[in-house]
Design a protein around this motif. Structure first.
Motif, mmCIF file in Angstrom:
data_model
loop_
_atom_site.group_PDB
_atom_site.id
_atom_site.type_symbol
_atom_site.label_atom_id
_atom_site.label_comp_id
_atom_site.label_asym_id
_atom_site.label_seq_id
_atom_site.Cartn_x
_atom_site.Cartn_y
_atom_site.Cartn_z
ATOM 1 N N VAL A 113 -22.979 -18.459 -8.071
ATOM 2 C CA VAL A 113 -22.775 -18.944 -6.706
ATOM 3 C C VAL A 113 -23.120 -17.856 -5.696
ATOM 4 O O VAL A 113 -23.682 -18.140 -4.630
ATOM 5 C CB VAL A 113 -21.335 -19.448 -6.508
ATOM 6 N N ASN A 114 -22.814 -16.603 -6.020
ATOM 7 C CA ASN A 114 -23.250 -15.506 -5.155
ATOM 8 C C ASN A 114 -24.773 -15.479 -5.063
ATOM 9 O O ASN A 114 -25.340 -15.262 -3.986
ATOM 10 C CB ASN A 114 -22.728 -14.174 -5.680
ATOM 11 N N ALA A 115 -25.434 -15.685 -6.204
ATOM 12 C CA ALA A 115 -26.899 -15.708 -6.189
ATOM 13 C C ALA A 115 -27.415 -16.888 -5.370
ATOM 14 O O ALA A 115 -28.394 -16.756 -4.623
ATOM 15 C CB ALA A 115 -27.431 -15.777 -7.621
ATOM 16 N N PHE A 116 -26.758 -18.036 -5.496
ATOM 17 C CA PHE A 116 -27.119 -19.201 -4.672
ATOM 18 C C PHE A 116 -27.070 -18.837 -3.189
ATOM 19 O O PHE A 116 -27.995 -19.142 -2.422
ATOM 20 C CB PHE A 116 -26.156 -20.357 -4.977
ATOM 21 N N LEU A 117 -25.998 -18.169 -2.769
ATOM 22 C CA LEU A 117 -25.860 -17.795 -1.361
ATOM 23 C C LEU A 117 -26.918 -16.775 -0.964
ATOM 24 O O LEU A 117 -27.499 -16.862 0.124
ATOM 25 C CB LEU A 117 -24.456 -17.253 -1.102
ATOM 26 N N ARG A 118 -27.181 -15.800 -1.821
ATOM 27 C CA ARG A 118 -28.250 -14.823 -1.514
ATOM 28 C C ARG A 118 -29.580 -15.541 -1.284
ATOM 29 O O ARG A 118 -30.334 -15.201 -0.366
ATOM 30 C CB ARG A 118 -28.407 -13.831 -2.665
ATOM 31 N N GLY A 119 -29.878 -16.521 -2.115
ATOM 32 C CA GLY A 119 -31.129 -17.242 -1.970
ATOM 33 C C GLY A 119 -31.204 -18.010 -0.674
ATOM 34 O O GLY A 119 -32.208 -17.945 0.051
ATOM 35 N N GLU A 120 -30.135 -18.746 -0.362
ATOM 36 C CA GLU A 120 -30.130 -19.529 0.870
ATOM 37 C C GLU A 120 -30.136 -18.635 2.112
ATOM 38 O O GLU A 120 -30.709 -18.996 3.139
ATOM 39 C CB GLU A 120 -28.921 -20.465 0.893
ATOM 40 N N ALA A 121 -29.496 -17.463 2.033
ATOM 41 C CA ALA A 121 -29.475 -16.535 3.167
ATOM 42 C C ALA A 121 -30.799 -15.799 3.332
ATOM 43 O O ALA A 121 -31.179 -15.425 4.446
ATOM 44 C CB ALA A 121 -28.341 -15.520 3.003
ATOM 45 N N ALA A 122 -31.516 -15.610 2.229
ATOM 46 C CA ALA A 122 -32.789 -14.891 2.305
ATOM 47 C C ALA A 122 -33.947 -15.796 2.669
ATOM 48 O O ALA A 122 -34.827 -15.404 3.452
ATOM 49 C CB ALA A 122 -33.076 -14.212 0.958
ATOM 50 N N THR A 136 -20.773 -24.646 -3.904
ATOM 51 C CA THR A 136 -21.580 -25.417 -4.839
ATOM 52 C C THR A 136 -20.680 -26.460 -5.488
ATOM 53 O O THR A 136 -19.643 -26.130 -6.063
ATOM 54 C CB THR A 136 -22.219 -24.535 -5.921
ATOM 55 N N LEU A 137 -21.073 -27.712 -5.354
ATOM 56 C CA LEU A 137 -20.314 -28.838 -5.879
ATOM 57 C C LEU A 137 -21.083 -29.410 -7.059
ATOM 58 O O LEU A 137 -21.996 -30.218 -6.885
ATOM 59 C CB LEU A 137 -20.112 -29.904 -4.796
ATOM 60 N N GLY A 138 -20.750 -28.937 -8.234
ATOM 61 C CA GLY A 138 -21.408 -29.407 -9.442
ATOM 62 C C GLY A 138 -20.368 -29.928 -10.412
ATOM 63 O O GLY A 138 -19.453 -30.641 -10.020
ATOM 64 N N VAL A 141 -16.455 -26.504 -8.839
ATOM 65 C CA VAL A 141 -16.690 -26.123 -7.447
ATOM 66 C C VAL A 141 -16.668 -24.601 -7.351
ATOM 67 O O VAL A 141 -15.698 -23.959 -7.765
ATOM 68 C CB VAL A 141 -15.614 -26.713 -6.513
ATOM 69 N N GLY A 142 -17.743 -24.035 -6.818
ATOM 70 C CA GLY A 142 -17.818 -22.592 -6.627
ATOM 71 C C GLY A 142 -17.942 -22.245 -5.166
ATOM 72 O O GLY A 142 -18.278 -23.099 -4.333
ATOM 73 N N ALA A 159 -14.217 -13.063 -4.552
ATOM 74 C CA ALA A 159 -14.084 -13.509 -3.162
ATOM 75 C C ALA A 159 -14.861 -14.806 -2.945
ATOM 76 O O ALA A 159 -15.939 -15.003 -3.506
ATOM 77 C CB ALA A 159 -14.595 -12.434 -2.211
ATOM 78 N N GLY A 160 -14.279 -15.683 -2.131
ATOM 79 C CA GLY A 160 -14.945 -16.936 -1.788
ATOM 80 C C GLY A 160 -14.733 -18.062 -2.768
ATOM 81 O O GLY A 160 -15.242 -19.171 -2.558
ATOM 82 N N GLU A 161 -13.968 -17.855 -3.824
ATOM 83 C CA GLU A 161 -13.800 -18.895 -4.849
ATOM 84 C C GLU A 161 -12.844 -19.984 -4.363
ATOM 85 O O GLU A 161 -11.746 -20.172 -4.887
ATOM 86 C CB GLU A 161 -13.333 -18.272 -6.166
ATOM 87 N N ILE A 162 -13.291 -20.716 -3.383
ATOM 88 C CA ILE A 162 -12.479 -21.755 -2.744
ATOM 89 C C ILE A 162 -12.173 -22.908 -3.689
ATOM 90 O O ILE A 162 -11.189 -23.640 -3.500
ATOM 91 C CB ILE A 162 -13.206 -22.274 -1.471
ATOM 92 N N GLY A 163 -12.955 -23.086 -4.727
ATOM 93 C CA GLY A 163 -12.756 -24.200 -5.644
ATOM 94 C C GLY A 163 -11.440 -24.167 -6.386
ATOM 95 O O GLY A 163 -10.953 -25.209 -6.841
ATOM 96 N N HIS A 164 -10.849 -22.978 -6.514
ATOM 97 C CA HIS A 164 -9.612 -22.854 -7.290
ATOM 98 C C HIS A 164 -8.457 -22.319 -6.461
ATOM 99 O O HIS A 164 -7.557 -21.658 -6.983
ATOM 100 C CB HIS A 164 -9.854 -21.998 -8.537
#
Length: 307
Positions: A113-122, A136-138, A141-142, A159-164
């Motif tokens: 999920v961190n990598a997902f955010l890096r990609g979307e931010a870059a 990420t809702l798969g 939830v991440g 950090a950011g693990e809102i799913g749990h």
């Protein structure tokens, strides 16, 4: 000869590898099954084979590899710390050491999920944004955080693990807790909540199709999921004043159902700051994690070259 960095997305069922130019344009990609039941060596081996196939299809020089992997990871040592029971012999596995030994180039590890955010931010939907929550809702939830223009993963990588985080009712979660966001907004939860309402055993994709066709019970499940996502956004905005949210994962492909319910809930109860939070679907689709992993490798290699 073109210089490339490889981004690797190791998921529970599929592994995607993308070769990226220095500007993160994907020049080639390949998706293969993840042998999750065969253990860490087999999983990394499948990714390495895919990298080799891609390099063999063109004339490219590999500079480094970034890996986005499911589970809690230690990005500093390149090891998997915690993994679900879907993966055999994954917790404790030294991912970057195995990749570096096989390919002879630097390798770097991120949570997927961190990598997902890096990609979307870059290079995706939130490029240029400085305060972002990614979700990420798969199957689960991440979450991940981008604060002041950089990834914030916290002292334990969680950090950011809102799913749990609890506070979303009292349903049991797959992690052993209760009332987590994942019990309402994951693909698994959407299927389960619909089954409870109707007695029908449908996948989340089939529930989405039913909702699109006007099924009121399916629509109610998506409305509840969107309201829960909005509540998670409000909690994060109240704590960290994030301005933007990017949402990916399989459930987000039904954005026409999920997006309006999120927006309705946010309109009914705006953030404490009084400023609306922008909520966007992911822009990179299935490439997001691999591109984000490549972005991490690119950044680290730039620092190495400058050092």
């Amino acid at each position: 000869m073109t210089c490339v960095v490889a981004g690797v997305d190791i998921g529970g069922t599929k592994t995607r590898v993308a070769l990226c130019a220095p500007d993160l344009t994907v020049v080639d990609r390949l998706e293969v099954p993840t042998p999750a039941a065969a253990g860490g060596t087999a999983m990394v081996g499948a990714a390495l084979d895919a990298v080799g196939q891609l390099l063999g299809r063109g004339d490219a020089r590999l500079l480094g590899v970034g890996v986005g992997a499911a589970g809690v990871v230690d990005a500093r040592t390149g090891r998997i710390l915690v993994a679900s029971d879907s993966f055999r012999d994954w917790a404790g596995f030294g991912v970057t050491a195995a990749v570096e030994a096989a390919l002879g180039v630097p390798a770097f590890l991120d949570n997927d999920v961190n990598a997902f955010l890096r990609g979307e931010a870059a290079a995706g939907a939130v490029a240029g944004e400085r305060q972002v929550l990614a979700m990420t809702l798969g199957t689960g939830v991440g979450g991940a955080l981008w604060l002041d223009g950089t990834l914030y993963d916290g002292p334990h990588g969680a950090a950011g693990e809102i799913g749990h985080i609890p506070g979303f009712g009292g349903l049991p979660c797959t992690c052993g807790g209760r009332g987590h966001l994942e019990t309402l907004a994951s693909g698994r939860a959407i299927a389960a909540r619909y089954g409870e309402r109707t007695g029908r055993d449908l996948s989340a994709r089939e529930v989405a199709d039913a909702a699109a066709a006007g099924d009121p019970q399916a629509r109610a499940v998506y409305e509840d999921a969107g309201a829960a996502v909005a509540r998670a956004i409000l909690v994060t905005a109240g704590l960290l004043d994030v301005t933007t949210v990017v949402i990916g994962g399989g459930v987000s492909r039904s954005w026409a159902l999920l997006g309006p319910s999120v927006e309705r809930a946010l309109a009914a109860e705006p953030p404490v700051s009084g400023h609306p939070v922008r909520v966007l679907p992911a822009g990179l689709g299935g490439d997001a994690v691999a591109v984000g992993a490549a972005a991490r490798a690119r950044a680290e290699l730039t620092e190495i070259c400058e050092a």
